[in-house]
Design a protein around this motif. Sequence first.
Motif, mmCIF file in Angstrom:
data_model
loop_
_atom_site.group_PDB
_atom_site.id
_atom_site.type_symbol
_atom_site.label_atom_id
_atom_site.label_comp_id
_atom_site.label_asym_id
_atom_site.label_seq_id
_atom_site.Cartn_x
_atom_site.Cartn_y
_atom_site.Cartn_z
ATOM 1 N N ASN A 23 0.837 -1.216 0.000
ATOM 2 C CA ASN A 23 0.000 0.000 0.000
ATOM 3 C C ASN A 23 0.864 1.254 0.000
ATOM 4 N N THR A 24 1.962 1.215 0.717
ATOM 5 C CA THR A 24 2.879 2.354 0.767
ATOM 6 C C THR A 24 3.549 2.555 -0.592
ATOM 7 N N ILE A 25 3.920 1.464 -1.227
ATOM 8 C CA ILE A 25 4.537 1.558 -2.559
ATOM 9 C C ILE A 25 3.549 2.174 -3.549
ATOM 10 N N ILE A 26 2.301 1.737 -3.493
ATOM 11 C CA ILE A 26 1.261 2.271 -4.389
ATOM 12 C C ILE A 26 1.084 3.762 -4.145
ATOM 13 N N LEU A 27 1.011 4.151 -2.881
ATOM 14 C CA LEU A 27 0.859 5.569 -2.537
ATOM 15 C C LEU A 27 2.044 6.376 -3.050
ATOM 16 N N GLN A 36 10.456 7.853 -6.200
ATOM 17 C CA GLN A 36 10.638 7.094 -4.951
ATOM 18 C C GLN A 36 9.811 5.810 -4.984
ATOM 19 N N GLY A 37 8.600 5.887 -5.526
ATOM 20 C CA GLY A 37 7.749 4.709 -5.635
ATOM 21 C C GLY A 37 8.364 3.652 -6.530
ATOM 22 N N LEU A 38 8.919 4.078 -7.661
ATOM 23 C CA LEU A 38 9.579 3.137 -8.571
ATOM 24 C C LEU A 38 10.825 2.536 -7.914
ATOM 25 N N TYR A 39 11.532 3.354 -7.167
ATOM 26 C CA TYR A 39 12.715 2.861 -6.462
ATOM 27 C C TYR A 39 12.324 1.755 -5.480
ATOM 28 N N GLU A 40 11.293 2.013 -4.685
ATOM 29 C CA GLU A 40 10.860 1.039 -3.679
ATOM 30 C C GLU A 40 10.283 -0.222 -4.326
ATOM 31 N N TRP A 73 3.887 1.853 -13.090
ATOM 32 C CA TRP A 73 3.684 3.261 -12.768
ATOM 33 C C TRP A 73 2.525 3.854 -13.584
ATOM 34 N N LYS A 74 2.491 3.547 -14.870
ATOM 35 C CA LYS A 74 1.430 4.087 -15.731
ATOM 36 C C LYS A 74 0.059 3.564 -15.343
ATOM 37 N N ASN A 75 -0.010 2.337 -14.818
ATOM 38 C CA ASN A 75 -1.294 1.707 -14.510
ATOM 39 C C ASN A 75 -1.576 1.621 -13.016
ATOM 40 N N VAL A 76 -0.888 2.404 -12.219
ATOM 41 C CA VAL A 76 -1.023 2.327 -10.770
ATOM 42 C C VAL A 76 -2.465 2.575 -10.317
ATOM 43 N N ASN A 77 -3.199 3.392 -11.025
ATOM 44 C CA ASN A 77 -4.576 3.690 -10.613
ATOM 45 C C ASN A 77 -5.545 2.565 -10.916
ATOM 46 N N TYR A 79 0.493 -8.963 -9.483
ATOM 47 C CA TYR A 79 0.257 -7.982 -10.545
ATOM 48 C C TYR A 79 1.565 -7.666 -11.274
ATOM 49 N N ILE A 80 2.613 -7.430 -10.509
ATOM 50 C CA ILE A 80 3.922 -7.124 -11.103
ATOM 51 C C ILE A 80 4.451 -8.340 -11.861
ATOM 52 N N ALA A 81 4.294 -9.535 -11.295
ATOM 53 C CA ALA A 81 4.751 -10.747 -11.972
ATOM 54 C C ALA A 81 4.025 -10.936 -13.296
ATOM 55 N N SER A 82 2.747 -10.624 -13.303
ATOM 56 C CA SER A 82 1.955 -10.740 -14.532
ATOM 57 C C SER A 82 2.441 -9.747 -15.590
ATOM 58 N N ILE A 83 2.708 -8.520 -15.169
ATOM 59 C CA ILE A 83 3.225 -7.512 -16.106
ATOM 60 C C ILE A 83 4.573 -7.981 -16.668
ATOM 61 N N ALA A 84 5.441 -8.474 -15.792
ATOM 62 C CA ALA A 84 6.769 -8.920 -16.214
ATOM 63 C C ALA A 84 6.658 -10.064 -17.212
ATOM 64 N N ARG A 85 5.821 -11.041 -16.892
ATOM 65 C CA ARG A 85 5.657 -12.200 -17.777
ATOM 66 C C ARG A 85 5.136 -11.757 -19.137
ATOM 67 N N ASN A 86 4.101 -10.921 -19.145
ATOM 68 C CA ASN A 86 3.529 -10.468 -20.415
ATOM 69 C C ASN A 86 4.516 -9.615 -21.203
ATOM 70 N N THR A 87 5.243 -8.765 -20.517
ATOM 71 C CA THR A 87 6.240 -7.928 -21.178
ATOM 72 C C THR A 87 7.342 -8.786 -21.795
#
Length: 181
Positions: free
Chosen positions: A4-8, A16-20, A56-60, A72-80
């Motif tokens: 939740n903190t990363i999303i915020l 900073q969010g991308l870094y975390e 980052w583009k789809n965070v909302n 969610y991130i694993a799915s993006i990575a796999r599809n990418t």
Amino acid sequence: MEDNTIILLLKTDASQGLYEATKKYGGLVKGICIKILHNRVEDIEECIADTFVSLWKNVNSIDFNKGALKGYIASIARNTAINRYNKLKREQTDYIQNNDFVSEEDLEDEIARKSDSVILQELINDMGEPDKEIFIRRFFLFERVKDIASRLQLTIKTVDNKLFRGKQKLRKQLIERGITL
């Protein structure tokens, strides 16, 4: 750091969010990209970057009711990574085709394989939990049954049974759709 903190942070302070996010999930993303793209270092690095830019583009649009940020991130990575792999194969096929080395039958087979792959992904996405997660972890992330059982707090026998029954169900659904195995 909590998801939740990363999303915020991604919403308020993108860098900073991308870094975390990269700090917490970079290894997972790299592992997925390596398994799909093998030793293509430049393509792996681009996929990792593209994954986090896409996050980052789809965070909302992230919906925690559908799963955790990690999935969610694993799915993006796999599809990418799969998209990158397919693009590389297309470029290679275009090169070969332009040099008249590939027969028309080979191209038709390749198109059929890609179509079958899309249908298989749809069928897996339609599975219920935990079956869907078990299949993704086993056949897309290449995790061992023992690790999946531990992570999902199931017995190894339960995971094996779910994989066996799931494969039977998928086989039946693929045959119904006219895909021969």
